[in-house]
Design a protein around this motif. Sequence first.
Motif, PDB file in Angstrom:
ATOM      1  N   ALA A 168     -26.320 -21.151 -14.231  1.00 45.74           N
ATOM      2  CA  ALA A 168     -25.787 -21.531 -12.922  1.00 45.74           C
ATOM      3  C   ALA A 168     -26.827 -22.325 -12.147  1.00 45.74           C
ATOM      4  O   ALA A 168     -28.033 -22.061 -12.262  1.00 45.74           O
ATOM      5  N   PRO A 169     -26.400 -23.310 -11.367  1.00 48.86           N
ATOM      6  CA  PRO A 169     -27.371 -24.128 -10.620  1.00 48.86           C
ATOM      7  C   PRO A 169     -28.129 -23.312  -9.582  1.00 48.86           C
ATOM      8  O   PRO A 169     -27.661 -22.273  -9.129  1.00 48.86           O
ATOM      9  N   GLU A 170     -29.292 -23.806  -9.244  1.00 52.27           N
ATOM     10  CA  GLU A 170     -30.139 -23.135  -8.259  1.00 52.27           C
ATOM     11  C   GLU A 170     -30.359 -24.063  -7.069  1.00 52.27           C
ATOM     12  O   GLU A 170     -30.750 -25.216  -7.242  1.00 52.27           O
ATOM     13  N   PRO A 171     -30.095 -23.596  -5.851  1.00 49.44           N
ATOM     14  CA  PRO A 171     -30.307 -24.443  -4.668  1.00 49.44           C
ATOM     15  C   PRO A 171     -31.767 -24.888  -4.550  1.00 49.44           C
ATOM     16  O   PRO A 171     -32.681 -24.167  -4.975  1.00 49.44           O
ATOM     17  N   THR A 216     -27.455 -19.449  -8.589  1.00 50.45           N
ATOM     18  CA  THR A 216     -28.490 -18.418  -8.621  1.00 50.45           C
ATOM     19  C   THR A 216     -29.469 -18.607  -7.469  1.00 50.45           C
ATOM     20  O   THR A 216     -29.688 -19.725  -7.000  1.00 50.45           O
ATOM     21  N   LEU A 217     -30.037 -17.500  -7.030  1.00 53.88           N
ATOM     22  CA  LEU A 217     -31.066 -17.497  -5.996  1.00 53.88           C
ATOM     23  C   LEU A 217     -32.272 -16.721  -6.507  1.00 53.88           C
ATOM     24  O   LEU A 217     -32.125 -15.723  -7.217  1.00 53.88           O
ATOM     25  N   VAL A 238     -24.916 -15.447  -7.429  1.00 50.76           N
ATOM     26  CA  VAL A 238     -23.950 -15.417  -6.325  1.00 50.76           C
ATOM     27  C   VAL A 238     -22.642 -16.045  -6.800  1.00 50.76           C
ATOM     28  O   VAL A 238     -22.632 -17.169  -7.304  1.00 50.76           O
ATOM     29  N   ILE A 239     -21.547 -15.305  -6.644  1.00 53.00           N
ATOM     30  CA  ILE A 239     -20.231 -15.771  -7.082  1.00 53.00           C
ATOM     31  C   ILE A 239     -19.269 -15.702  -5.912  1.00 53.00           C
ATOM     32  O   ILE A 239     -19.191 -14.677  -5.232  1.00 53.00           O
ATOM     33  N   VAL A 290     -15.100 -13.353 -10.020  1.00 51.16           N
ATOM     34  CA  VAL A 290     -15.423 -11.973  -9.644  1.00 51.16           C
ATOM     35  C   VAL A 290     -14.602 -10.996 -10.486  1.00 51.16           C
ATOM     36  O   VAL A 290     -15.119  -9.972 -10.970  1.00 51.16           O
ATOM     37  N   LYS A 291     -13.331 -11.314 -10.688  1.00 55.30           N
ATOM     38  CA  LYS A 291     -12.467 -10.447 -11.507  1.00 55.30           C
ATOM     39  C   LYS A 291     -12.978 -10.379 -12.940  1.00 55.30           C
ATOM     40  O   LYS A 291     -12.998  -9.301 -13.551  1.00 55.30           O
TER      41      LYS A 291
END
Length: 289
Positions: free
Chosen positions: A53-56, A91-92, A101-102, A108-109
Amino acid sequence: MLVILAKITKHNCINMEYFLQFLTLLGLLLSFIIYSYKISMRKTQEKSNKLIAPEPSGALPFIGHLHHLRVQVPVARILGNMADDYGPAYTLRLGSHRALVISNPQMVKDCFTINERNFATRPNLSAGRYLNYDNAGFGMSPYGQYWREMRKMAVSELFTSQRVEKFKHIRTSQVKNSINELSMLSQRNGGRASVINISKWFERIPLNIIVRILVGKGFSNGNNEQESHVKEAIKKLVCLSGVFVVSDFFPNLDWMDIGGHLKAMKQVAKELDGVIEKWLNEHIEKTRM
């Protein structure tokens, strides 16, 4: 002359011995560096073969993205704004930990159905250790046999429609009593305008419902000192459960107790232990009568 040559030869032998030891240590050091480099390259290659997942941007050394979350804006809005920029999954870096973070309902399900085992565990936080009997509670317990047994018990005994319906009269009566109380407070000045702290009024409703379900009695509307102490301890518990604790993200700083939150958690846990012990003793006495 022979003596001098012998001394020179002995000195050279000693220097040669040190030189060989140095070469041995240098070789071991180079081997370790090469081995570490190969391991890191292998891990990097494995990560590159996976979807990450990308990271800010804007992560700082040591603290990561924590500085983005320490503002007056609610955290949910901050994470929502990041989701608008980086997508529904990112991601953080939070200190020494990495968080996913989703914000997509379907994702989420999938996390809590198909991939439940990968996401069912809980982080080892200070609130779980000091306020939840070392993560013994269902909400803070890590995934394992104990957690599965607790979940099975909670689903079958607490969250069934029959159990919810059983306590319907408590919820109904508490809401009715609170509305009557509000009506009486509004008329205490002979019909003139009255100032009412509506926040405390709303706060008392769920608290009374929970306590009445747990121990069979609620809090009065008066200024009972003991009840006030219990309510204050419960409020502290709720507040400390969600407070930012530095050592949760930097475990090596646990001994410093920055902010004094760990000391406050231990004190609140001690107070609530006394309250729960009293409730249990009262329950035991009732069963004996």
